[in-house]
Design a protein around this motif. Structure first.
Motif, PDB file in Angstrom:
ATOM      1  N   VAL A 187      89.188 -94.415 -90.837  1.00  0.00           N
ATOM      2  CA  VAL A 187      89.391 -95.642 -90.076  1.00  0.00           C
ATOM      3  C   VAL A 187      88.909 -95.424 -88.643  1.00  0.00           C
ATOM      4  N   ALA A 188      88.051 -96.326 -88.176  1.00  0.00           N
ATOM      5  CA  ALA A 188      87.565 -96.291 -86.794  1.00  0.00           C
ATOM      6  C   ALA A 188      88.097 -97.531 -86.076  1.00  0.00           C
ATOM      7  N   ILE A 189      88.771 -97.316 -84.959  1.00  0.00           N
ATOM      8  CA  ILE A 189      89.376 -98.413 -84.208  1.00  0.00           C
ATOM      9  C   ILE A 189      88.831 -98.407 -82.782  1.00  0.00           C
ATOM     10  N   GLU A 190      88.366 -99.573 -82.341  1.00  0.00           N
ATOM     11  CA  GLU A 190      87.866 -99.730 -80.970  1.00  0.00           C
ATOM     12  C   GLU A 190      88.943-100.400 -80.132  1.00  0.00           C
ATOM     13  N   ARG A 191      89.291 -99.766 -79.020  1.00  0.00           N
ATOM     14  CA  ARG A 191      90.322-100.320 -78.137  1.00  0.00           C
ATOM     15  C   ARG A 191      89.811-100.352 -76.694  1.00  0.00           C
ATOM     16  N   ARG A 192      90.322-101.319 -75.939  1.00  0.00           N
ATOM     17  CA  ARG A 192      90.080-101.361 -74.500  1.00  0.00           C
ATOM     18  C   ARG A 192      91.325-100.826 -73.803  1.00  0.00           C
ATOM     19  N   ILE A 193      91.104 -99.839 -72.935  1.00  0.00           N
ATOM     20  CA  ILE A 193      92.194 -99.164 -72.257  1.00  0.00           C
ATOM     21  C   ILE A 193      92.167 -99.509 -70.769  1.00  0.00           C
ATOM     22  N   ASP A 194      93.324 -99.792 -70.212  1.00  0.00           N
ATOM     23  CA  ASP A 194      93.437-100.046 -68.772  1.00  0.00           C
ATOM     24  C   ASP A 194      92.955 -98.801 -68.025  1.00  0.00           C
ATOM     25  N   PRO A 195      91.853 -98.904 -67.256  1.00  0.00           N
ATOM     26  CA  PRO A 195      91.298 -97.718 -66.586  1.00  0.00           C
ATOM     27  C   PRO A 195      92.233 -97.090 -65.570  1.00  0.00           C
ATOM     28  N   THR A 196      93.232 -97.820 -65.110  1.00  0.00           N
ATOM     29  CA  THR A 196      94.178 -97.250 -64.148  1.00  0.00           C
ATOM     30  C   THR A 196      95.268 -96.427 -64.826  1.00  0.00           C
ATOM     31  N   ARG A 197      95.257 -96.431 -66.180  1.00  0.00           N
ATOM     32  CA  ARG A 197      96.301 -95.714 -66.921  1.00  0.00           C
ATOM     33  C   ARG A 197      95.694 -94.753 -67.930  1.00  0.00           C
ATOM     34  N   THR A 198      94.575 -94.113 -67.539  1.00  0.00           N
ATOM     35  CA  THR A 198      93.858 -93.214 -68.431  1.00  0.00           C
ATOM     36  C   THR A 198      94.715 -92.024 -68.859  1.00  0.00           C
ATOM     37  N   ALA A 199      95.419 -91.402 -67.925  1.00  0.00           N
ATOM     38  CA  ALA A 199      96.249 -90.247 -68.268  1.00  0.00           C
ATOM     39  C   ALA A 199      97.344 -90.629 -69.261  1.00  0.00           C
ATOM     40  N   GLU A 200      97.946 -91.797 -69.048  1.00  0.00           N
ATOM     41  CA  GLU A 200      98.988 -92.276 -69.956  1.00  0.00           C
ATOM     42  C   GLU A 200      98.403 -92.578 -71.331  1.00  0.00           C
ATOM     43  N   ALA A 201      97.198 -93.161 -71.349  1.00  0.00           N
ATOM     44  CA  ALA A 201      96.549 -93.481 -72.621  1.00  0.00           C
ATOM     45  C   ALA A 201      96.180 -92.216 -73.387  1.00  0.00           C
ATOM     46  N   THR A 202      95.758 -91.172 -72.670  1.00  0.00           N
ATOM     47  CA  THR A 202      95.424 -89.907 -73.326  1.00  0.00           C
ATOM     48  C   THR A 202      96.644 -89.321 -74.023  1.00  0.00           C
ATOM     49  N   SER A 203      97.778 -89.315 -73.347  1.00  0.00           N
ATOM     50  CA  SER A 203      99.018 -88.824 -73.959  1.00  0.00           C
ATOM     51  C   SER A 203      99.436 -89.706 -75.125  1.00  0.00           C
ATOM     52  N   TRP A 204      99.201 -90.999 -74.987  1.00  0.00           N
ATOM     53  CA  TRP A 204      99.550 -91.942 -76.062  1.00  0.00           C
ATOM     54  C   TRP A 204      98.706 -91.686 -77.305  1.00  0.00           C
ATOM     55  N   MET A 205      97.410 -91.468 -77.115  1.00  0.00           N
ATOM     56  CA  MET A 205      96.526 -91.154 -78.243  1.00  0.00           C
ATOM     57  C   MET A 205      96.996 -89.886 -78.948  1.00  0.00           C
ATOM     58  N   GLN A 206      97.321 -88.865 -78.171  1.00  0.00           N
ATOM     59  CA  GLN A 206      97.778 -87.611 -78.757  1.00  0.00           C
ATOM     60  C   GLN A 206      99.084 -87.785 -79.509  1.00  0.00           C
ATOM     61  N   ALA A 207      99.968 -88.641 -78.972  1.00  0.00           N
ATOM     62  CA  ALA A 207     101.231 -88.909 -79.653  1.00  0.00           C
ATOM     63  C   ALA A 207     100.994 -89.564 -81.015  1.00  0.00           C
ATOM     64  N   GLY A 208     100.011 -90.477 -81.086  1.00  0.00           N
ATOM     65  CA  GLY A 208      99.688 -91.111 -82.362  1.00  0.00           C
ATOM     66  C   GLY A 208      99.179 -90.107 -83.371  1.00  0.00           C
ATOM     67  N   THR A 209      98.349 -89.172 -82.902  1.00  0.00           N
ATOM     68  CA  THR A 209      97.851 -88.116 -83.789  1.00  0.00           C
ATOM     69  C   THR A 209      98.998 -87.263 -84.306  1.00  0.00           C
TER      70      THR A 209
END
Length: 210
Positions: A11-33
Motif C-alpha cells: 500500500v502506497a499512501i500520499e499525504r500532505r504534512i504541515d511543514p512546521t511540524r516535520t519532527a512531530e510527523a516523523t515520530s508519528w510515521m515511526q509510531a505507525g510502523t
C-alpha cells in the motif's frame, strides 16, 4: 478467493504534512510502523519525502495477503494512530499493488526517511532514492532469472514418465503454473538483489564518453 488474496499487498499512501511540524510527523510515521509491526502478516514499511522542502510524504507498507492487510487497516490501533495525526497529516491518495509491480520502480521522491536510535532519541536518516533502471536492464534481469529456471525445469520434467506425451498446451500450462510462483517469490527477487549495483549504475552522459 480472489487471486490477489493469496499475494502480498503493498500500500502506497500520499499525504500532505504541515511543514512546521516535520519532527512531530516523523515520530508519528515511526509510531505507525511500530504499531503495524505487531500485526500478523506485516512484511515491512517505510516513508519517502518528495524533497526536503516539500510537504508531500509517501508512506508504504506491505502485508502477506489481503486478509492480514485488512485486519491492520480496520484495527482500533490504526484508527487511533490516524486520529492522532489528523492535525498535521492529510491523506491525498492511496494505492494498492500486488504481484511483481514495483520491483524496479523507485518511489517518487528524493529523500528516504529511516529511523535510527541515538542518545537523543529516534532521528531520521536522509538518503538519496535511486531512479528506476532502464527498461532494457529490467528485461535482461528477468531473462537472467527465467532462462536457467526454465532450463532446469525442462530438464527435470524430462525424467517424469509420460510427460513428453502430454499435449503441448497442457505441458506449457503445467510448467508455467510451477514456474510462476518460483520466479515471483524466489528467483526474481534474488536476481534483482545480485544485480542491484549494475541496475542502479548511473548512466554515463554522451559528453563524458565523447
Amino acid at each position: 478467493m480472489a487471486d490477489t488474496d493469496a499475494h502480498p499487498i503493498t500500500v502506497a499512501i500520499e499525504r500532505r504534512i504541515d511543514p512546521t511540524r516535520t519532527a512531530e510527523a516523523t515520530s508519528w510515521m515511526q509510531a505507525g510502523t511500530d504499531l503495524a509491526t505487531a500485526f500478523p502478516g506485516f512484511l515491512g514499511s517505510g516513508w519517502v519525502r518528495a524533497g526536503e522542502d516539500s510537504d508531500l510524504w509517501y508512506m508504504l507498507y506491505r502485508f502477506r495477503d489481503i486478509t492480514t492487510l485488512e485486519e491492520w487497516e480496520s484495527s482500533t490501533q490504526r484508527q487511533w494512530w490516524l486520529d492522532s495525526g489528523r492535525p498535521f497529516a492529510h491523506e491525498e491518495r492511496s494505492e494498492r499493488r500486488t504481484g511483481i509491480e514495483g520491483w524496479f520502480d523507485a518511489p517518487h521522491g528524493s529523500i528516504l526517511e529511516a529511523a535510527t536510535v541515538t542518545e537523543a532519541g529516534t532521528q531520521p536518516i536522509q538518503q538519496p532514492v535511486p531512479a528506476a533502471p532502464p527498461r532494457w536492464k529490467q528485461a535482461v534481469t528477468i531473462w537472467v532469472g527465467f532462462f536457467p529456471t526454465n532450463l532446469a525445469a525442462s530438464w527435470l520434467l524430462g525424467f517424469v514418465p509420460g510427460f513428453a506425451e502430454i499435449p503441448l498446451v497442457l505441458r506449457v500450462l503445467a510448467t508455467t503454473l510451477m514456474l510462476t510462483p518460483v520466479m515471483t517469490y524466489a528467483v526474481l527477487p534474488w536476481v534483482t538483489r545480485m544485480l542491484q549495483p549494475w541496475l542502479q549504475r548511473p548512466r554515463r552522459s554522451r559528453k563524458a564518453t565523447s
